[in-house]
Design a protein around this motif. Structure first.
Motif, PDB file in Angstrom:
ATOM      1  N   LEU A 202      35.169  -6.571 -27.196  1.00  0.00           N
ATOM      2  CA  LEU A 202      34.535  -5.749 -28.213  1.00  0.00           C
ATOM      3  C   LEU A 202      34.210  -6.556 -29.466  1.00  0.00           C
ATOM      4  O   LEU A 202      35.038  -7.342 -29.949  1.00  0.00           O
ATOM      5  CB  LEU A 202      35.444  -4.579 -28.604  1.00  0.00           C
ATOM      6  N   LEU A 203      33.012  -6.333 -30.008  1.00  0.00           N
ATOM      7  CA  LEU A 203      32.668  -6.916 -31.298  1.00  0.00           C
ATOM      8  C   LEU A 203      33.358  -6.095 -32.391  1.00  0.00           C
ATOM      9  O   LEU A 203      33.109  -4.896 -32.522  1.00  0.00           O
ATOM     10  CB  LEU A 203      31.153  -6.907 -31.519  1.00  0.00           C
ATOM     11  N   VAL A 204      34.208  -6.730 -33.155  1.00  0.00           N
ATOM     12  CA  VAL A 204      34.954  -6.050 -34.214  1.00  0.00           C
ATOM     13  C   VAL A 204      34.895  -6.887 -35.481  1.00  0.00           C
ATOM     14  O   VAL A 204      35.177  -8.086 -35.461  1.00  0.00           O
ATOM     15  CB  VAL A 204      36.423  -5.804 -33.810  1.00  0.00           C
ATOM     16  N   LEU A 205      34.531  -6.233 -36.586  1.00  0.00           N
ATOM     17  CA  LEU A 205      34.601  -6.842 -37.911  1.00  0.00           C
ATOM     18  C   LEU A 205      35.737  -6.153 -38.668  1.00  0.00           C
ATOM     19  O   LEU A 205      35.813  -4.917 -38.672  1.00  0.00           O
ATOM     20  CB  LEU A 205      33.300  -6.635 -38.694  1.00  0.00           C
ATOM     21  N   HIS A 206      36.585  -6.936 -39.308  1.00  0.00           N
ATOM     22  CA  HIS A 206      37.686  -6.316 -40.046  1.00  0.00           C
ATOM     23  C   HIS A 206      38.116  -7.221 -41.203  1.00  0.00           C
ATOM     24  O   HIS A 206      37.677  -8.361 -41.335  1.00  0.00           O
ATOM     25  CB  HIS A 206      38.872  -6.014 -39.118  1.00  0.00           C
ATOM     26  N   SER A 207      38.958  -6.685 -42.053  1.00  0.00           N
ATOM     27  CA  SER A 207      39.547  -7.410 -43.183  1.00  0.00           C
ATOM     28  C   SER A 207      38.490  -8.077 -44.062  1.00  0.00           C
ATOM     29  O   SER A 207      38.487  -9.291 -44.237  1.00  0.00           O
ATOM     30  CB  SER A 207      40.543  -8.460 -42.670  1.00  0.00           C
ATOM     31  N   PRO A 208      37.577  -7.294 -44.648  1.00  0.00           N
ATOM     32  CA  PRO A 208      36.554  -7.893 -45.510  1.00  0.00           C
ATOM     33  C   PRO A 208      37.167  -8.511 -46.763  1.00  0.00           C
ATOM     34  O   PRO A 208      38.128  -7.987 -47.320  1.00  0.00           O
ATOM     35  CB  PRO A 208      35.655  -6.709 -45.872  1.00  0.00           C
ATOM     36  N   LYS A 209      36.567  -9.607 -47.203  1.00  0.00           N
ATOM     37  CA  LYS A 209      37.030 -10.251 -48.435  1.00  0.00           C
ATOM     38  C   LYS A 209      36.762  -9.358 -49.639  1.00  0.00           C
ATOM     39  O   LYS A 209      37.576  -9.280 -50.561  1.00  0.00           O
ATOM     40  CB  LYS A 209      36.322 -11.596 -48.604  1.00  0.00           C
ATOM     41  N   GLU A 210      35.598  -8.675 -49.631  1.00  0.00           N
ATOM     42  CA  GLU A 210      35.236  -7.743 -50.708  1.00  0.00           C
ATOM     43  C   GLU A 210      34.853  -6.408 -50.061  1.00  0.00           C
ATOM     44  O   GLU A 210      33.727  -6.239 -49.605  1.00  0.00           O
ATOM     45  CB  GLU A 210      34.078  -8.303 -51.528  1.00  0.00           C
ATOM     46  N   PRO A 211      35.769  -5.452 -50.017  1.00  0.00           N
ATOM     47  CA  PRO A 211      35.568  -4.231 -49.241  1.00  0.00           C
ATOM     48  C   PRO A 211      34.370  -3.390 -49.673  1.00  0.00           C
ATOM     49  O   PRO A 211      33.849  -2.611 -48.868  1.00  0.00           O
ATOM     50  CB  PRO A 211      36.880  -3.465 -49.456  1.00  0.00           C
ATOM     51  N   ASP A 212      33.932  -3.492 -50.911  1.00  0.00           N
ATOM     52  CA  ASP A 212      32.855  -2.620 -51.380  1.00  0.00           C
ATOM     53  C   ASP A 212      31.458  -3.085 -50.977  1.00  0.00           C
ATOM     54  O   ASP A 212      30.491  -2.330 -51.132  1.00  0.00           O
ATOM     55  CB  ASP A 212      32.897  -2.512 -52.914  1.00  0.00           C
ATOM     56  N   VAL A 213      31.333  -4.291 -50.478  1.00  0.00           N
ATOM     57  CA  VAL A 213      29.999  -4.861 -50.241  1.00  0.00           C
ATOM     58  C   VAL A 213      29.260  -4.147 -49.114  1.00  0.00           C
ATOM     59  O   VAL A 213      28.090  -3.802 -49.240  1.00  0.00           O
ATOM     60  CB  VAL A 213      30.099  -6.372 -49.957  1.00  0.00           C
ATOM     61  N   VAL A 214      29.914  -3.926 -47.992  1.00  0.00           N
ATOM     62  CA  VAL A 214      29.286  -3.269 -46.844  1.00  0.00           C
ATOM     63  C   VAL A 214      29.747  -1.823 -46.774  1.00  0.00           C
ATOM     64  O   VAL A 214      30.952  -1.541 -46.823  1.00  0.00           O
ATOM     65  CB  VAL A 214      29.622  -3.995 -45.528  1.00  0.00           C
ATOM     66  N   GLN A 215      28.780  -0.899 -46.652  1.00  0.00           N
ATOM     67  CA  GLN A 215      29.075   0.528 -46.627  1.00  0.00           C
ATOM     68  C   GLN A 215      28.272   1.199 -45.510  1.00  0.00           C
ATOM     69  O   GLN A 215      27.287   0.644 -45.017  1.00  0.00           O
ATOM     70  CB  GLN A 215      28.722   1.172 -47.968  1.00  0.00           C
ATOM     71  N   PRO A 216      28.681   2.411 -45.090  1.00  0.00           N
ATOM     72  CA  PRO A 216      27.897   3.131 -44.080  1.00  0.00           C
ATOM     73  C   PRO A 216      26.446   3.295 -44.530  1.00  0.00           C
ATOM     74  O   PRO A 216      26.153   3.553 -45.691  1.00  0.00           O
ATOM     75  CB  PRO A 216      28.613   4.482 -43.996  1.00  0.00           C
ATOM     76  N   GLY A 217      25.539   3.149 -43.565  1.00  0.00           N
ATOM     77  CA  GLY A 217      24.114   3.214 -43.840  1.00  0.00           C
ATOM     78  C   GLY A 217      23.461   1.871 -44.006  1.00  0.00           C
ATOM     79  O   GLY A 217      22.240   1.734 -43.881  1.00  0.00           O
ATOM     80  N   ASP A 218      24.266   0.824 -44.290  1.00  0.00           N
ATOM     81  CA  ASP A 218      23.718  -0.514 -44.478  1.00  0.00           C
ATOM     82  C   ASP A 218      23.286  -1.122 -43.144  1.00  0.00           C
ATOM     83  O   ASP A 218      23.781  -0.736 -42.080  1.00  0.00           O
ATOM     84  CB  ASP A 218      24.752  -1.432 -45.129  1.00  0.00           C
ATOM     85  N   VAL A 219      22.368  -2.071 -43.225  1.00  0.00           N
ATOM     86  CA  VAL A 219      22.026  -2.906 -42.076  1.00  0.00           C
ATOM     87  C   VAL A 219      22.503  -4.312 -42.390  1.00  0.00           C
ATOM     88  O   VAL A 219      22.182  -4.870 -43.449  1.00  0.00           O
ATOM     89  CB  VAL A 219      20.517  -2.915 -41.785  1.00  0.00           C
ATOM     90  N   VAL A 220      23.295  -4.884 -41.478  1.00  0.00           N
ATOM     91  CA  VAL A 220      23.904  -6.189 -41.729  1.00  0.00           C
ATOM     92  C   VAL A 220      23.462  -7.201 -40.684  1.00  0.00           C
ATOM     93  O   VAL A 220      23.105  -6.844 -39.553  1.00  0.00           O
ATOM     94  CB  VAL A 220      25.442  -6.092 -41.753  1.00  0.00           C
ATOM     95  N   ALA A 221      23.483  -8.467 -41.092  1.00  0.00           N
ATOM     96  CA  ALA A 221      23.139  -9.571 -40.200  1.00  0.00           C
ATOM     97  C   ALA A 221      24.372 -10.433 -39.974  1.00  0.00           C
ATOM     98  O   ALA A 221      25.076 -10.793 -40.926  1.00  0.00           O
ATOM     99  CB  ALA A 221      22.009 -10.407 -40.809  1.00  0.00           C
ATOM    100  N   LEU A 222      24.613 -10.755 -38.713  1.00  0.00           N
ATOM    101  CA  LEU A 222      25.745 -11.589 -38.325  1.00  0.00           C
ATOM    102  C   LEU A 222      25.225 -12.837 -37.619  1.00  0.00           C
ATOM    103  O   LEU A 222      24.238 -12.777 -36.879  1.00  0.00           O
ATOM    104  CB  LEU A 222      26.689 -10.845 -37.382  1.00  0.00           C
ATOM    105  N   THR A 223      25.922 -13.953 -37.823  1.00  0.00           N
ATOM    106  CA  THR A 223      25.544 -15.223 -37.210  1.00  0.00           C
ATOM    107  C   THR A 223      26.757 -15.825 -36.522  1.00  0.00           C
ATOM    108  O   THR A 223      27.837 -15.884 -37.131  1.00  0.00           O
ATOM    109  CB  THR A 223      25.017 -16.208 -38.270  1.00  0.00           C
ATOM    110  N   PRO A 224      26.629 -16.273 -35.269  1.00  0.00           N
ATOM    111  CA  PRO A 224      27.772 -16.881 -34.576  1.00  0.00           C
ATOM    112  C   PRO A 224      28.349 -18.061 -35.351  1.00  0.00           C
ATOM    113  O   PRO A 224      27.632 -18.756 -36.080  1.00  0.00           O
ATOM    114  CB  PRO A 224      27.165 -17.332 -33.250  1.00  0.00           C
ATOM    115  N   ASN A 225      29.648 -18.259 -35.214  1.00  0.00           N
ATOM    116  CA  ASN A 225      30.367 -19.361 -35.856  1.00  0.00           C
ATOM    117  C   ASN A 225      30.354 -19.263 -37.379  1.00  0.00           C
ATOM    118  O   ASN A 225      30.484 -20.263 -38.084  1.00  0.00           O
ATOM    119  CB  ASN A 225      29.800 -20.717 -35.423  1.00  0.00           C
TER     120      ASN A 225
END
Length: 409
Positions: A81-104
């Motif tokens: 499963l793809l899981v993102l957790h423990s953000p450094k700054e919790p307020d940055v990403v919120q529901p409704g946002d579109v985010v980009a992820l890059t391997p490594n």
């Protein structure tokens, strides 16, 4: 200032991804309708607080592209499963946002923020000018990949009414890609108004007239910079011989294509002396312009290198600014003052001042914290330093702000 990127712990990311963050309730109530265009469940990143996940671990079986835990992960997950957790700054990403992820990489970029009027489709780092105050110095690279990213991003946005910017670099360098993006926005995001920032030089080509007229986007506007009423001074600011003539031709072609046009002027030592003459030029030669924006300088990028040539305390150009503003306003051309704190704006000009700085790079310094106008002021760019600070910065009292408010009426 709300950042547009932060770091997460990321598990099982196998390739680059663009994902729409949604809550469980939104997933149940709207499903794929949460996205404006074509999307699949694989494009959704489910927002699962650790407490919710602990109470109902079966939520991990939902058929989505991944899961975002906005705090520390306490429940074991499957290795696939793809899981993102423990953000450094919790307020940055919120529901409704579109985010980009890059391997490594642990970096998560927010490409679209729900409810914000500062969302931007970034087209390219390339540019055919080299403006002395450019906040994002151009790069000579092939970055066509931004086109495909933007086309995909459009599908995942909310179908709401926020404004949407298109910028670079110079977006018209990728003509076909820009036209494709504009057409897709018209189809997928018909409620959103679009504002393209361009130097206008490549719009001198007559073929743009037919292309834009055929597009017929009802809420498309163009922000085109004009830094002087003459070629010598404008071309010096943009460091491109012939740019003034090309920009004027581009403006006329936009008018022929019945486009909404805004003229933008960055206020610096090089541009403020002849502001009244520039206002006269716009009125007499560009009567089709719908809006003029007079903009405080952003102290980053090439501006830092050219500080001595560019910096002028806003207190020292209030007379030409006032003359230009009232000349245009009295002749029916809407005009706004961007990026200047209210304490640097004379009360009689305060009703022209706008809260103009994008939320992700907006800053209020220590001197602002006790100001009665802070909720109504543009503040500063996050790049602001003492080197670029006016001697006039001060907090406004309730009484002083009242004088500004009365002047606005």
């Amino acid at each position: 200032m709300l950042r547009k990127e932060t770091h997460f712990e990321i598990c099982n990311l196998t390739g680059p991804r663009l994902l729409k963050v949604i809550t469980v309730d939104e997933f149940i109530q709207k499903g794929l309708a949460v996205c404006a265009g074509e999307a699949s469940f694989h494009d959704l990143l489910l927002w699962l607080p650790a407490a919710t996940l602990q109470d109902d671990p079966q939520l991990l079986s939902l058929p989505v592209g991944g899961f975002l835990v906005p705090d520390a992960l306490t429940t074991p997950t499957q290795d696939t499963l793809l899981v993102l957790h423990s953000p450094k700054e919790p307020d940055v990403v919120q529901p409704g946002d579109v985010v980009a992820l890059t391997p490594n990489s642990t970096l998560v970029r927010v490409l679209y923020r729900r409810g914000s009027d500062s969302n931007l489709l970034f087209m390219t780092d390339r540019c055919n000018s080299l403006c002395l105050m450019c906040s994002q110095p151009p790069k000579d690279i092939d970055d066509h990949w931004h086109i495909e990213e933007n086309l995909r991003l459009i599908d995942l946005m909310d179908p709401g009414e926020e404004n949407l910017g298109i910028s670079g670099g110079e977006p018209t360098l990728y003509r076909d890609g820009l036209l494709e993006i504009l057409a897709k926005c018209k189809t997928v995001l018909p409620q959103k108004s679009l504002h393209v920032l361009s130097n206008g030089r490549l719009l001198k080509e007559p073929s743009w007239i037919e292309a834009l007229a055929a597009l017929q986007h009802p809420q498309l506007s163009w922000g085109i910079p004009l830094y002087a009423d003459n070629a010598t001074e404008h071309d010096h600011v943009v460091q491109a011989p012939g740019a003034f003539s090309e920009t004027i031709q581009g403006l006329y072609n936009l008018a022929r294509a019945k486009q909404i046009i805004e003229v933008r002027v960055v206020l610096s030592r090089l541009t403020t002396q002849r502001l009244p003459e520039l206002a006269h030029y716009v009125f007499r030669n560009l009567p089709f312009v719908r809006h003029v924006a007079l903009m405080g300088i952003e102290s980053t990028g090439l501006a830092r290198k050219h500080h001595e040539a560019l910096w002028i305390d806003p207190l020292d150009y209030q007379e030409p600014l006032s003359q230009a503003v009232y000349f245009l306003a009295n002749r029916g051309i809407p005009v706004s003052i961007y990026n200047l704190p209210l304490c640097l704006t004379p009360p009689h000009l305060s009703h022209f001042a706008r809260q103009s700085i994008s939320d992700w790079k907006n800053l209020f310094i220590d001197a602002c914290q006790q100001c009665a106008a802070i909720e109504h002021c543009s503040g500063f760019f996050k790049s602001h330093t003492d080197r670029w600070q006016s001697r006039g910065i001060h907090p406004l009292s309730i009484e002083a702000f009242g004088a500004y408010a009365r002047s606005a009426h």
